[in-house]
Scaffold this motif. Structure first.
Motif, PDB file in Angstrom:
ATOM      1  N   ARG A 150       0.844  -1.196   0.000  1.00 25.04           N
ATOM      2  CA  ARG A 150       0.000   0.000   0.000  1.00 25.04           C
ATOM      3  C   ARG A 150       0.880   1.248   0.000  1.00 25.04           C
ATOM      4  NH1 ARG A 150      -1.462  -2.883   4.263  1.00 25.04           N
ATOM      5  NH2 ARG A 150      -0.856  -1.224   5.707  1.00 25.04           N
ATOM      6  N   PHE A 151       0.326   2.350  -0.497  1.00 27.28           N
ATOM      7  CA  PHE A 151       1.045   3.618  -0.517  1.00 27.28           C
ATOM      8  C   PHE A 151       0.229   4.681   0.200  1.00 27.28           C
ATOM      9  CE2 PHE A 151       3.424   1.550  -3.821  1.00 27.28           C
ATOM     10  CZ  PHE A 151       4.664   2.162  -3.796  1.00 27.28           C
ATOM     11  N   ARG A 152       0.928   5.535   0.922  1.00 30.16           N
ATOM     12  CA  ARG A 152       0.324   6.742   1.488  1.00 30.16           C
ATOM     13  C   ARG A 152       1.147   7.921   0.972  1.00 30.16           C
ATOM     14  NH1 ARG A 152       0.282   7.558   7.838  1.00 30.16           N
ATOM     15  NH2 ARG A 152      -0.585   5.451   7.677  1.00 30.16           N
ATOM     16  N   PHE A 153       0.476   8.853   0.280  1.00 31.03           N
ATOM     17  CA  PHE A 153       1.173   9.947  -0.377  1.00 31.03           C
ATOM     18  C   PHE A 153       0.999  11.255   0.398  1.00 31.03           C
ATOM     19  CE2 PHE A 153      -0.204   7.127  -3.922  1.00 31.03           C
ATOM     20  CZ  PHE A 153       1.056   6.673  -4.267  1.00 31.03           C
ATOM     21  N   LYS A 154       2.030  12.096   0.284  1.00 37.51           N
ATOM     22  CA  LYS A 154       1.962  13.419   0.898  1.00 37.51           C
ATOM     23  C   LYS A 154       2.675  14.412  -0.006  1.00 37.51           C
ATOM     24  CE  LYS A 154       2.333  15.723   5.367  1.00 37.51           C
ATOM     25  NZ  LYS A 154       2.748  15.606   6.779  1.00 37.51           N
ATOM     26  N   GLN A 155       1.927  15.357  -0.567  1.00 36.45           N
ATOM     27  CA  GLN A 155       2.523  16.400  -1.385  1.00 36.45           C
ATOM     28  C   GLN A 155       2.993  17.541  -0.487  1.00 36.45           C
ATOM     29  OE1 GLN A 155      -0.260  17.657  -4.371  1.00 36.45           O
ATOM     30  NE2 GLN A 155       0.196  15.934  -5.704  1.00 36.45           N
ATOM     31  N   GLY A 156       4.029  18.249  -0.936  1.00 37.38           N
ATOM     32  CA  GLY A 156       4.504  19.358  -0.121  1.00 37.38           C
ATOM     33  C   GLY A 156       5.515  20.213  -0.849  1.00 37.38           C
ATOM     34  N   MET A 157       5.822  21.350  -0.250  1.00 36.23           N
ATOM     35  CA  MET A 157       6.861  22.239  -0.746  1.00 36.23           C
ATOM     36  C   MET A 157       8.208  21.763  -0.230  1.00 36.23           C
ATOM     37  SD  MET A 157       4.733  25.744   0.002  1.00 36.23           S
ATOM     38  CE  MET A 157       6.192  26.790  -0.114  1.00 36.23           C
ATOM     39  N   TYR A 158       9.266  22.366  -0.733  1.00 39.25           N
ATOM     40  CA  TYR A 158      10.637  21.961  -0.401  1.00 39.25           C
ATOM     41  C   TYR A 158      10.883  21.885   1.107  1.00 39.25           C
ATOM     42  CZ  TYR A 158      15.769  21.952  -0.654  1.00 39.25           C
ATOM     43  OH  TYR A 158      17.088  21.637  -0.516  1.00 39.25           O
ATOM     44  N   PRO A 159      10.592  22.944   1.879  1.00 37.43           N
ATOM     45  CA  PRO A 159      10.883  22.867   3.323  1.00 37.43           C
ATOM     46  C   PRO A 159      10.030  21.823   4.042  1.00 37.43           C
ATOM     47  CG  PRO A 159      10.520  25.154   2.628  1.00 37.43           C
ATOM     48  CD  PRO A 159      10.052  24.269   1.514  1.00 37.43           C
ATOM     49  N   SER A 160       8.762  21.699   3.637  1.00 38.91           N
ATOM     50  CA  SER A 160       7.878  20.766   4.341  1.00 38.91           C
ATOM     51  C   SER A 160       8.255  19.318   4.046  1.00 38.91           C
ATOM     52  CB  SER A 160       6.416  21.021   3.963  1.00 38.91           C
ATOM     53  OG  SER A 160       6.183  20.773   2.596  1.00 38.91           O
ATOM     54  N   LEU A 161       8.755  19.041   2.853  1.00 40.88           N
ATOM     55  CA  LEU A 161       9.175  17.682   2.537  1.00 40.88           C
ATOM     56  C   LEU A 161      10.376  17.267   3.382  1.00 40.88           C
ATOM     57  CD1 LEU A 161       8.810  17.743  -1.354  1.00 40.88           C
ATOM     58  CD2 LEU A 161       7.450  16.369   0.240  1.00 40.88           C
ATOM     59  N   ILE A 162      11.323  18.173   3.560  1.00 39.50           N
ATOM     60  CA  ILE A 162      12.476  17.884   4.417  1.00 39.50           C
ATOM     61  C   ILE A 162      12.013  17.638   5.852  1.00 39.50           C
ATOM     62  CG2 ILE A 162      14.579  18.860   5.430  1.00 39.50           C
ATOM     63  CD1 ILE A 162      15.056  20.295   2.792  1.00 39.50           C
ATOM     64  N   LYS A 163      11.115  18.482   6.330  1.00 38.25           N
ATOM     65  CA  LYS A 163      10.600  18.332   7.689  1.00 38.25           C
ATOM     66  C   LYS A 163       9.849  17.008   7.860  1.00 38.25           C
ATOM     67  CE  LYS A 163       8.955  22.051   9.448  1.00 38.25           C
ATOM     68  NZ  LYS A 163       8.062  23.206   9.758  1.00 38.25           N
ATOM     69  N   ASP A 164       9.068  16.626   6.855  1.00 38.35           N
ATOM     70  CA  ASP A 164       8.305  15.371   6.924  1.00 38.35           C
ATOM     71  C   ASP A 164       9.228  14.159   7.024  1.00 38.35           C
ATOM     72  OD1 ASP A 164       5.894  16.676   6.812  1.00 38.35           O
ATOM     73  OD2 ASP A 164       5.635  16.435   4.650  1.00 38.35           O
ATOM     74  N   VAL A 165      10.348  14.205   6.306  1.00 41.12           N
ATOM     75  CA  VAL A 165      11.302  13.098   6.359  1.00 41.12           C
ATOM     76  C   VAL A 165      11.972  13.044   7.731  1.00 41.12           C
ATOM     77  CG1 VAL A 165      13.466  12.199   5.430  1.00 41.12           C
ATOM     78  CG2 VAL A 165      11.705  13.042   3.884  1.00 41.12           C
ATOM     79  N   ILE A 166      12.415  14.193   8.226  1.00 43.10           N
ATOM     80  CA  ILE A 166      13.098  14.246   9.524  1.00 43.10           C
ATOM     81  C   ILE A 166      12.186  13.771  10.653  1.00 43.10           C
ATOM     82  CG2 ILE A 166      14.111  15.800  11.244  1.00 43.10           C
ATOM     83  CD1 ILE A 166      15.222  17.469   8.939  1.00 43.10           C
ATOM     84  N   LYS A 167      10.920  14.183  10.611  1.00 42.80           N
ATOM     85  CA  LYS A 167       9.963  13.824  11.667  1.00 42.80           C
ATOM     86  C   LYS A 167       9.413  12.411  11.513  1.00 42.80           C
ATOM     87  CE  LYS A 167       6.827  16.820  12.750  1.00 42.80           C
ATOM     88  NZ  LYS A 167       5.711  17.793  12.568  1.00 42.80           N
ATOM     89  N   GLY A 168       9.730  11.741  10.409  1.00 40.79           N
ATOM     90  CA  GLY A 168       9.238  10.395  10.204  1.00 40.79           C
ATOM     91  C   GLY A 168       7.827  10.326   9.672  1.00 40.79           C
ATOM     92  N   GLU A 169       7.321  11.447   9.116  1.00 42.17           N
ATOM     93  CA  GLU A 169       5.987  11.453   8.541  1.00 42.17           C
ATOM     94  C   GLU A 169       5.952  10.682   7.215  1.00 42.17           C
ATOM     95  OE1 GLU A 169       3.222  12.728   9.864  1.00 42.17           O
ATOM     96  OE2 GLU A 169       4.319  13.349  11.659  1.00 42.17           O
ATOM     97  N   VAL A 170       7.078  10.642   6.512  1.00 40.10           N
ATOM     98  CA  VAL A 170       7.191   9.856   5.287  1.00 40.10           C
ATOM     99  C   VAL A 170       8.493   9.065   5.348  1.00 40.10           C
ATOM    100  CG1 VAL A 170       5.839  11.454   3.882  1.00 40.10           C
ATOM    101  CG2 VAL A 170       8.317  11.727   4.009  1.00 40.10           C
ATOM    102  N   ASP A 171       8.538   7.944   4.617  1.00 40.32           N
ATOM    103  CA  ASP A 171       9.752   7.126   4.568  1.00 40.32           C
ATOM    104  C   ASP A 171      10.735   7.665   3.541  1.00 40.32           C
ATOM    105  OD1 ASP A 171       8.648   5.108   6.368  1.00 40.32           O
ATOM    106  OD2 ASP A 171       7.351   4.549   4.695  1.00 40.32           O
ATOM    107  N   LEU A 172      10.202   8.048   2.379  1.00 37.27           N
ATOM    108  CA  LEU A 172      11.007   8.545   1.275  1.00 37.27           C
ATOM    109  C   LEU A 172      10.348   9.797   0.716  1.00 37.27           C
ATOM    110  CD1 LEU A 172      11.391   5.142  -0.610  1.00 37.27           C
ATOM    111  CD2 LEU A 172      13.252   6.304   0.588  1.00 37.27           C
ATOM    112  N   ALA A 173      11.160  10.663   0.118  1.00 38.07           N
ATOM    113  CA  ALA A 173      10.581  11.850  -0.519  1.00 38.07           C
ATOM    114  C   ALA A 173      11.410  12.232  -1.736  1.00 38.07           C
ATOM    115  CB  ALA A 173      10.514  13.025   0.448  1.00 38.07           C
ATOM    116  N   PHE A 174      10.715  12.510  -2.829  1.00 38.07           N
ATOM    117  CA  PHE A 174      11.344  13.162  -3.971  1.00 38.07           C
ATOM    118  C   PHE A 174      11.418  14.650  -3.658  1.00 38.07           C
ATOM    119  CE2 PHE A 174       9.762   9.373  -6.161  1.00 38.07           C
ATOM    120  CZ  PHE A 174      10.863   9.039  -6.941  1.00 38.07           C
ATOM    121  N   ILE A 175      12.526  15.278  -4.043  1.00 38.34           N
ATOM    122  CA  ILE A 175      12.700  16.687  -3.722  1.00 38.34           C
ATOM    123  C   ILE A 175      13.613  17.325  -4.754  1.00 38.34           C
ATOM    124  CG2 ILE A 175      14.731  16.345  -2.237  1.00 38.34           C
ATOM    125  CD1 ILE A 175      13.401  18.384  -0.293  1.00 38.34           C
ATOM    126  N   SER A 176      13.404  18.594  -5.006  1.00 38.84           N
ATOM    127  CA  SER A 176      14.227  19.315  -5.976  1.00 38.84           C
ATOM    128  C   SER A 176      14.571  20.690  -5.422  1.00 38.84           C
ATOM    129  CB  SER A 176      13.478  19.454  -7.306  1.00 38.84           C
ATOM    130  OG  SER A 176      14.208  20.239  -8.218  1.00 38.84           O
TER     131      SER A 176
END
Length: 301
Positions: A121-147
């Motif tokens: 199963r997949f759980r998706f979370k869209q976000g801006m650059y700073p929020s994606l970094i924060k989500d990874v650090i806090k463990g909200e997502v396992d992996l994140a694409f980022i640019s």
């Protein structure tokens, strides 16, 4: 207080009878009665009262059952999560990504992965650059694409997986819309539709314009590629977007023109937490993505 006491208590509370609870638990009735008695002594309250041949929860027993059921439920879910964590064919992958990748890339790679791993199963979370970094650090997502791939961010590590060219997008009927390619400086007198501050594509476009010898005149700002593309198609200005944000069909679309000078591109990274192991299912997906982009790069040469 022992976990076994909570299991016995909840079973007796649901069955309102010690004998029937003992039969379901496959233990002696005396064992159930003893555990309930010890639990009441430890709490210093009566959890049940006799009502005919059945037992009935006291008011405090009703309150305690809610908490006990929550504890047991949380524990059972934790056991399931551990099993999923260790099983690459099951479980859930939590993936973060910017909006521009959600149009084409994310659906494509997820669909391909699930053909080989249909139970994941997949759980998706869209976000801006700073929020994606924060989500990874806090463990909200396992992996994140980022640019772009962040440099020297504590608790973050990752790889550049893709470099993508940006194209000029112009209103239909624009004098340059039929050109095969243009120099960015040819748009110096145009009004631009850009992402607002905080989006990673904005500084890429801004810096490219400066490199071409002009400061872009901003007519409108948006937050999604659909908005940028739609405003340009409506004649509100011009813009630059990556090719993956231009996979759209329909009559109301901007013209797409390659930029010959300067070269404008963005890098896309795949990040995860550096201080802990990925769940096994996410680790399998991570390796799949690295192989996918490596094969794509090899195929493009």
């Amino acid at each position: 207080m022992e976990l076994r006491q909570l299991y016995y208590f909840v079973k007796v509370a649901n069955r309102e009878h010690v004998t029937r609870a003992a039969e379901e638990l496959h233990v002696a009735q005396s064992a159930v009665s003893r555990q309930i008695h010890q639990l009441e002594e430890e709490l210093g309250v009566k959890l049940f009262v006799q009502k005919g041949r059945n037992l009935q929860l006291t008011p405090v027993g009703q309150l305690f059952r809610k908490r006990a059921e929550t504890i047991i439920g949380d524990l059972e879910r934790a056991v399931v999560e551990i099993h999923e964590f260790m099983d690459p064919e099951h479980g859930e992958i939590r993936l973060g990504f910017p909006h521009s990748l959600g149009i084409h890339l994310i659906p494509k790679v997820v669909a391909m992965f699930r053909r080989a791993h249909p139970n994941v199963r997949f759980r998706f979370k869209q976000g801006m650059y700073p929020s994606l970094i924060k989500d990874v650090i806090k463990g909200e997502v396992d992996l994140a694409f980022i640019s772009p791939l962040p440099e020297k961010v504590e608790h973050i590590c990752g790889d550049v997986v893709l470099t993508e060219k940006l194209f000029a997008i112009l209103p239909p009927g624009h004098p340059l819309s039929d050109e095969t390619s243009i120099e960015l400086s040819q748009l110096k007198d145009e009004s631009f539709v850009l992402f607002r501050d905080g989006y990673s594509l904005r500084p890429i476009v801004w810096d490219a314009c400066l490199k071409a010898g002009f400061t872009p005149q901003i007519a409108f700002e948006g937050e999604e590629t659909d908005t940028i593309r739609g405003l340009v198609a409506a004649g509100m200005g011009v813009s630059l977007l990556p090719e993956m944000a231009l996979f759209q069909i329909g009559p109301f679309q901007p013209a797409k023109v390659e930029i010959s000078s300067p070269e404008v591109s963005r890098t896309i990274g795949l990040i995860h937490r550096s201080n802990e192991k990925l769940p096994l299912v996410a680790k399998v997906f991570h390796q799949y993505l690295l192989d996918y982009f490596s094969d794509s790069l090899s195929g493009s040469k």
